[in-house]
Write an enzyme that holds these catalytic residues in place. Structure first.
Site, mmCIF file in Angstrom:
data_model
loop_
_atom_site.group_PDB
_atom_site.id
_atom_site.type_symbol
_atom_site.label_atom_id
_atom_site.label_comp_id
_atom_site.label_asym_id
_atom_site.label_seq_id
_atom_site.Cartn_x
_atom_site.Cartn_y
_atom_site.Cartn_z
ATOM 1 N N HIS A 27 0.818 -1.221 0.000
ATOM 2 C CA HIS A 27 0.000 0.000 0.000
ATOM 3 C C HIS A 27 0.846 1.263 0.000
ATOM 4 O O HIS A 27 0.365 2.342 0.335
ATOM 5 C CB HIS A 27 -0.960 -0.008 1.189
ATOM 6 C CG HIS A 27 -1.997 -1.064 1.056
ATOM 7 N ND1 HIS A 27 -3.117 -0.918 0.265
ATOM 8 C CD2 HIS A 27 -2.060 -2.323 1.558
ATOM 9 C CE1 HIS A 27 -3.837 -2.025 0.305
ATOM 10 N NE2 HIS A 27 -3.214 -2.894 1.077
ATOM 11 N N LYS B 51 -1.939 -2.371 -7.333
ATOM 12 C CA LYS B 51 -2.629 -1.252 -6.667
ATOM 13 C C LYS B 51 -2.163 0.054 -7.322
ATOM 14 O O LYS B 51 -2.624 0.355 -8.417
ATOM 15 C CB LYS B 51 -2.451 -1.383 -5.166
ATOM 16 C CG LYS B 51 -3.248 -2.617 -4.683
ATOM 17 C CD LYS B 51 -3.098 -3.058 -3.266
ATOM 18 C CE LYS B 51 -3.875 -4.365 -3.054
ATOM 19 N NZ LYS B 51 -3.688 -4.971 -1.736
ATOM 20 N N THR C 103 4.184 -22.169 -11.965
ATOM 21 C CA THR C 103 3.029 -21.442 -12.478
ATOM 22 C C THR C 103 3.467 -20.599 -13.664
ATOM 23 O O THR C 103 4.626 -20.172 -13.737
ATOM 24 C CB THR C 103 2.383 -20.579 -11.363
ATOM 25 O OG1 THR C 103 1.138 -20.082 -11.817
ATOM 26 C CG2 THR C 103 3.268 -19.424 -10.955
ATOM 27 N N THR D 232 -11.940 -9.500 7.300
ATOM 28 C CA THR D 232 -10.947 -8.527 6.840
ATOM 29 C C THR D 232 -10.525 -7.617 7.994
ATOM 30 O O THR D 232 -9.363 -7.239 8.113
ATOM 31 C CB THR D 232 -11.517 -7.700 5.666
ATOM 32 O OG1 THR D 232 -12.028 -8.610 4.679
ATOM 33 C CG2 THR D 232 -10.454 -6.834 5.029
HETATM 34 C C1 LIG Z 1 -3.648 -6.504 -1.497
HETATM 35 C C2 LIG Z 1 -2.569 -6.942 -0.543
HETATM 36 C C3 LIG Z 1 -1.684 -7.964 -0.876
HETATM 37 C C4 LIG Z 1 -1.887 -8.817 -2.087
HETATM 38 O O1 LIG Z 1 -1.529 -8.130 -3.231
HETATM 39 P P1 LIG Z 1 -2.237 -8.561 -4.615
HETATM 40 O O2 LIG Z 1 -1.281 -8.084 -5.637
HETATM 41 O O3 LIG Z 1 -3.570 -7.884 -4.625
HETATM 42 O O4 LIG Z 1 -2.368 -10.039 -4.583
HETATM 43 C C5 LIG Z 1 -0.616 -8.224 -0.047
HETATM 44 N N1 LIG Z 1 -0.425 -7.520 1.083
HETATM 45 C C6 LIG Z 1 -1.283 -6.546 1.463
HETATM 46 C C7 LIG Z 1 -1.030 -5.805 2.723
HETATM 47 C C8 LIG Z 1 -2.383 -6.243 0.668
HETATM 48 O O5 LIG Z 1 -3.263 -5.316 1.061
#
Ligand SMILES: *Cc1c(COP(=O)(O)O)cnc(C)c1O
Length: 408
Positions: free
Chosen positions: A219, A250, A279, A365
């Site tokens: 984030h 994000k 994968t 969550t």
């Molecule tokens: C969203 C999130 C992830 C996972 O990332 P993605 O790329 O969406 O799989 C990992 N750690 C945190 C803290 C997140 O909020």
């Protein structure tokens, strides 16, 4: 199939519903060039324009013209899928360039791209105990589900420390055998509570007790630091953390995750982590779009400034209204409702009557009793959109008879 099987599935759903936390996914279509607007498909017969207030495409890069161009051009050049795992024909030049760029962003030797940020955490933490026999992991209690899953897969001894609590972490480090390998796993920006870890102090403790550090900057990447290298960059701590984990999904507006670290570490993870090896690699076009996005954000401090300005404007307005939100130092603005049923009802009313979409955030969550609406203002949320949001919330606050805090 024996009908008894289905009863168990029905029971599982009924339990969730009974607690008022049955999840409804809103069906939306984002509109290129109009971020943060979207079309909401309420059902087969009804659609309308809405403003999205809860996207993790924090900077609107998912609709950035240059990123779109990079993706299209890579599709034209290289086609759609990568065609293989990283080991078998799936390491394209796009992947190589992207990893180089990510390593540079974080001041590390090397980076490894995974299918998602979730997989990056699960695969990397999951393999740690095979690389470091006897490893003990110290994990912040608010760590993301993907880190928790990785630590569980690792099957090593783990100690969960209180959220951002240095004294509690030190007590646990001190109590552990001095000769055992240790790793402290934590995040920089915690997305549900909108707070930031004391990174420097955690690194000091790591040094004192001879532990490695693993930080999830999901984030923060793209948004913090002069070049978008995250909170570690902003605070001049990039060389203090051993493994940085991030996402391309994000602020960078694509899909995929990564780690960046010393090249001996990435070499070991590359060679041993199941979730990296077995994968198919991300499509070349995805790597190309992410590469462009990282490069753009590296030289776009003004987007980060606008983002900060919009977040503080929303907080200012919530403060003036007396709404109970978490007033942290980040771009995330959680508005506390503290009841799962009300949280969902308010979200429904916002989208139905006010064309505003903010998803209710309920257990698991966040902890039960701390249900919230999590707002993520972007550089593209205008004053007019904020006027509409505040007017809607005032009306709902009265209608649901919710408390307002005293305004100083
Ligand atoms: C969203 C999130 C992830 C996972 O990332 P993605 O790329 O969406 O799989 C990992 N750690 C945190 C803290 C997140 O909020």
């Amino acid at each position: 199939m024996n009908q008894d099987y289905l009863k168990h599935f029905q029971q599982a759903v009924d339990n969730v519903r009974g607690e008022g936390r049955y999840r409804v996914f809103q069906d939306i279509r984002r509109v290129r060039g109009e971020f943060p607007k979207a079309v909401w498909y309420k059902n087969e017969y009804s659609e309308k324009d809405i403003v999205v207030w809860c996207s993790n495409d924090y900077l609107g890069m998912g609709q950035n013209e240059c990123v779109i161009e990079a993706v299209k051009s890579a599709v034209d050049t290289a086609g759609t899928g990568s065609g293989g795992t990283r080991n078998i024909a799936g390491t394209t030049h796009y992947h190589v360039q992207l990893e180089k760029e990510l390593a540079e962003l974080h001041g590390k030797d090397n980076a490894l791209v995974f299918t998602s940020g979730y997989v990056a955490n699960e695969a990397t933490l999951g393999v740690m105990s095979r690389i470091l026999p006897g490893l003990i992991i110290f994990s912040d209690e608010m760590n993301h589900a993907s880190m928790i899953s990785g630590i569980q897969r690792s099957r090593c001894q783990k100690h969960i420390f209180k959220h951002n609590d240095l004294a509690n972490l030190e007590t646990k480090l001190k109590a552990a055998p001095a000769d055992k390998p240790k790793l402290i796993a934590f995040e920089s920006v915690y997305s549900m509570d909108a707070d930031i870890a004391p990174i420097q102090e955690i690194c000091d403790l790591a040094e004192k007790y001879n532990a490695m550090t693993y930080i999830d900057e999901v984030h923060a990447v793209g948004m913090y630091g002069d070049r978008g290298g995250g909170v570690c960059e902003e605070r001049g701590l990039m060389d203090r953390v051993d493994i940085v984990q991030g996402t391309l999904a994000k602020a960078f507006g694509m899909i995929g995750g990564y780690i960046a670290a010393n090249d001996i570490i990435t070499d070991a993870v590359r060679s041993m982590a199941s979730g990296f090896i077995f994968t198919t690699s991300i499509p070349p076009s995805t790597a190309a779009g992410a590469l462009r996005s990282v490069k753009i954000l590296k030289i776009s401090p003004e987007i980060r400034d606008q983002h900060k300005e919009r977040a503080s404007e929303l907080k200012k307005r919530f403060r003036a209204a007396g709404f109970p939100f978490i007033d942290g130092d980040t771009h995330i603005v959680p508005l506390m409702i503290s009841d799962p049923v009300k949280c969902k009802a308010i979200s429904d009313q916002l989208i139905e009557e006010h064309d505003i979409y903010v998803q209710p955030i309920n257990y698991p969550t966040v902890p039960r009793g701390t249900e919230r609406l999590r707002f993520t203002p972007s550089p593209f949320h205008s004053d007019a959109m904020m006027d509409d949001l505040l007017a809607a919330l005032h009306k709902i606050w009265d209608q649901f008879d919710l408390k307002r805090e005293k305004v100083a």
